[in-house]
Design a protein around this motif. Sequence first.
Motif, PDB file in Angstrom:
ATOM      1  N   LEU A 141      -0.809  -6.229  18.378  1.00  0.00           N
ATOM      2  CA  LEU A 141      -0.309  -4.890  18.703  1.00  0.00           C
ATOM      3  C   LEU A 141      -0.560  -3.922  17.545  1.00  0.00           C
ATOM      4  O   LEU A 141      -1.014  -2.788  17.761  1.00  0.00           O
ATOM      5  N   ALA A 142      -0.280  -4.369  16.328  1.00  0.00           N
ATOM      6  CA  ALA A 142      -0.496  -3.509  15.165  1.00  0.00           C
ATOM      7  C   ALA A 142      -1.973  -3.172  14.999  1.00  0.00           C
ATOM      8  O   ALA A 142      -2.335  -2.026  14.709  1.00  0.00           O
ATOM      9  N   ALA A 143      -2.841  -4.168  15.167  1.00  0.00           N
ATOM     10  CA  ALA A 143      -4.283  -3.934  15.041  1.00  0.00           C
ATOM     11  C   ALA A 143      -4.765  -2.957  16.114  1.00  0.00           C
ATOM     12  O   ALA A 143      -5.576  -2.068  15.845  1.00  0.00           O
ATOM     13  N   TYR A 144      -4.268  -3.127  17.325  1.00  0.00           N
ATOM     14  CA  TYR A 144      -4.632  -2.251  18.449  1.00  0.00           C
ATOM     15  C   TYR A 144      -4.212  -0.814  18.159  1.00  0.00           C
ATOM     16  O   TYR A 144      -5.005   0.128  18.322  1.00  0.00           O
ATOM     17  N   PRO A 190       6.838   2.699  11.976  1.00  0.00           N
ATOM     18  CA  PRO A 190       7.551   2.129  10.828  1.00  0.00           C
ATOM     19  C   PRO A 190       8.406   0.915  11.174  1.00  0.00           C
ATOM     20  O   PRO A 190       8.599   0.031  10.336  1.00  0.00           O
ATOM     21  N   HIS A 191       8.911   0.833  12.393  1.00  0.00           N
ATOM     22  CA  HIS A 191       9.714  -0.328  12.783  1.00  0.00           C
ATOM     23  C   HIS A 191       8.827  -1.560  12.958  1.00  0.00           C
ATOM     24  O   HIS A 191       9.199  -2.668  12.547  1.00  0.00           O
ATOM     25  N   LEU A 192       7.660  -1.364  13.551  1.00  0.00           N
ATOM     26  CA  LEU A 192       6.696  -2.450  13.672  1.00  0.00           C
ATOM     27  C   LEU A 192       6.219  -2.886  12.289  1.00  0.00           C
ATOM     28  O   LEU A 192       6.108  -4.090  12.007  1.00  0.00           O
ATOM     29  N   GLU A 193       5.943  -1.918  11.431  1.00  0.00           N
ATOM     30  CA  GLU A 193       5.493  -2.207  10.060  1.00  0.00           C
ATOM     31  C   GLU A 193       6.526  -3.045   9.315  1.00  0.00           C
ATOM     32  O   GLU A 193       6.197  -4.067   8.700  1.00  0.00           O
ATOM     33  N   ASP A 194       7.787  -2.633   9.380  1.00  0.00           N
ATOM     34  CA  ASP A 194       8.848  -3.333   8.664  1.00  0.00           C
ATOM     35  C   ASP A 194       9.005  -4.764   9.168  1.00  0.00           C
ATOM     36  O   ASP A 194       9.124  -5.709   8.380  1.00  0.00           O
ATOM     37  N   THR A 195       8.973  -4.934  10.487  1.00  0.00           N
ATOM     38  CA  THR A 195       9.120  -6.262  11.076  1.00  0.00           C
ATOM     39  C   THR A 195       7.976  -7.174  10.678  1.00  0.00           C
ATOM     40  O   THR A 195       8.180  -8.339  10.290  1.00  0.00           O
ATOM     41  N   LEU A 196       6.754  -6.650  10.754  1.00  0.00           N
ATOM     42  CA  LEU A 196       5.594  -7.474  10.439  1.00  0.00           C
ATOM     43  C   LEU A 196       5.514  -7.819   8.959  1.00  0.00           C
ATOM     44  O   LEU A 196       5.077  -8.923   8.592  1.00  0.00           O
ATOM     45  N   ILE A 197       5.908  -6.905   8.090  1.00  0.00           N
ATOM     46  CA  ILE A 197       5.919  -7.213   6.659  1.00  0.00           C
ATOM     47  C   ILE A 197       6.854  -8.389   6.392  1.00  0.00           C
ATOM     48  O   ILE A 197       6.515  -9.321   5.651  1.00  0.00           O
ATOM     49  N   ARG A 223      -0.779  -5.477   5.128  1.00  0.00           N
ATOM     50  CA  ARG A 223       0.112  -4.338   4.916  1.00  0.00           C
ATOM     51  C   ARG A 223      -0.587  -3.015   5.216  1.00  0.00           C
ATOM     52  O   ARG A 223       0.036  -2.073   5.719  1.00  0.00           O
ATOM     53  N   SER A 224      -1.865  -2.931   4.930  1.00  0.00           N
ATOM     54  CA  SER A 224      -2.621  -1.704   5.230  1.00  0.00           C
ATOM     55  C   SER A 224      -2.739  -1.487   6.736  1.00  0.00           C
ATOM     56  O   SER A 224      -2.633  -0.356   7.225  1.00  0.00           O
ATOM     57  N   ILE A 225      -2.963  -2.562   7.467  1.00  0.00           N
ATOM     58  CA  ILE A 225      -3.052  -2.452   8.931  1.00  0.00           C
ATOM     59  C   ILE A 225      -1.702  -2.066   9.517  1.00  0.00           C
ATOM     60  O   ILE A 225      -1.620  -1.208  10.405  1.00  0.00           O
ATOM     61  N   TYR A 226      -0.646  -2.683   9.012  1.00  0.00           N
ATOM     62  CA  TYR A 226       0.691  -2.354   9.530  1.00  0.00           C
ATOM     63  C   TYR A 226       0.990  -0.871   9.337  1.00  0.00           C
ATOM     64  O   TYR A 226       1.525  -0.212  10.241  1.00  0.00           O
ATOM     65  N   ARG A 227       0.649  -0.365   8.177  1.00  0.00           N
ATOM     66  CA  ARG A 227       0.917   1.054   7.915  1.00  0.00           C
ATOM     67  C   ARG A 227       0.072   1.939   8.825  1.00  0.00           C
ATOM     68  O   ARG A 227       0.548   2.939   9.368  1.00  0.00           O
ATOM     69  N   PRO A 257       0.827  -1.194   0.000  1.00  0.00           N
ATOM     70  CA  PRO A 257       0.000   0.000   0.000  1.00  0.00           C
ATOM     71  C   PRO A 257       0.865   1.249   0.000  1.00  0.00           C
ATOM     72  O   PRO A 257       1.817   1.353   0.752  1.00  0.00           O
ATOM     73  N   GLN A 258       0.551   2.204  -0.866  1.00  0.00           N
ATOM     74  CA  GLN A 258       1.311   3.436  -0.952  1.00  0.00           C
ATOM     75  C   GLN A 258       0.398   4.610  -0.661  1.00  0.00           C
ATOM     76  O   GLN A 258      -0.785   4.594  -0.973  1.00  0.00           O
ATOM     77  N   LEU A 259       0.969   5.610  -0.053  1.00  0.00           N
ATOM     78  CA  LEU A 259       0.223   6.830   0.145  1.00  0.00           C
ATOM     79  C   LEU A 259       0.060   7.532  -1.183  1.00  0.00           C
ATOM     80  O   LEU A 259       0.904   7.430  -2.073  1.00  0.00           O
TER      81      LEU A 259
END
Length: 223
Positions: free
Chosen positions: A100-103, A155-162, A146-150, A8-10
Amino acid sequence: MSTISASPQLVGEQISLAEQAYRDIRDRLIMLDIRPGEPINDGQLALELGVGRTPVREALKRLEIDHLVVSYPRRGTFATIVDITELADVSELRRSLEPLAAYKAALGASDAERETLGALARDIERLGDRHVDKRGLMSYDLDVHRSIYRAAGNPHLEDTLIRLDNLATRIWCLVLDKVPSVAGHIDEHVALLDAIVARDADKAKAMALEHIVSFEQTIRAVL
């Protein structure tokens, strides 16, 4: 060739050729369009992606860190083998980080991100009205995560989860033809997305955990 969408991109986000090459090659590896153990020809990839070899080589260096490719001196670069035994380790981390990401997404997503997540939920609800094959359904799975992570805003959580989701998806794709109902797994996302949009952080957290546990159980059932 997979028709999977990119991360997903902005709107208006500008990315480098190396970043685009990274995302394109990464998703080919995830969806097993580049088969496990297959040698990777950087020149051929450059032609297919319409970029030079330098962006492709930069992308491959990052993909080695992601454990999606491996390079050997004088032998070249290869797609890594999908190791089913990694499922337990990957799932252990995802059981902690996905909730955690969803929360965080439920609490902190912007109005635009909530609109995107809501639209994705409604689109998934309509999947039964049209024919979408299993690979197409996997595209939705990646888009949701990926949308939820973003939207989680870290960004560190997003990168790890991806990275973790990429490894899990390779395992999923390896057994995809043995899974009786991929659609049911994708449908689980609707309630999760709706909880995030509604700012119900506790429910989103619980549903994310339930989804990850369900995924692991489904994979183990067909192994």
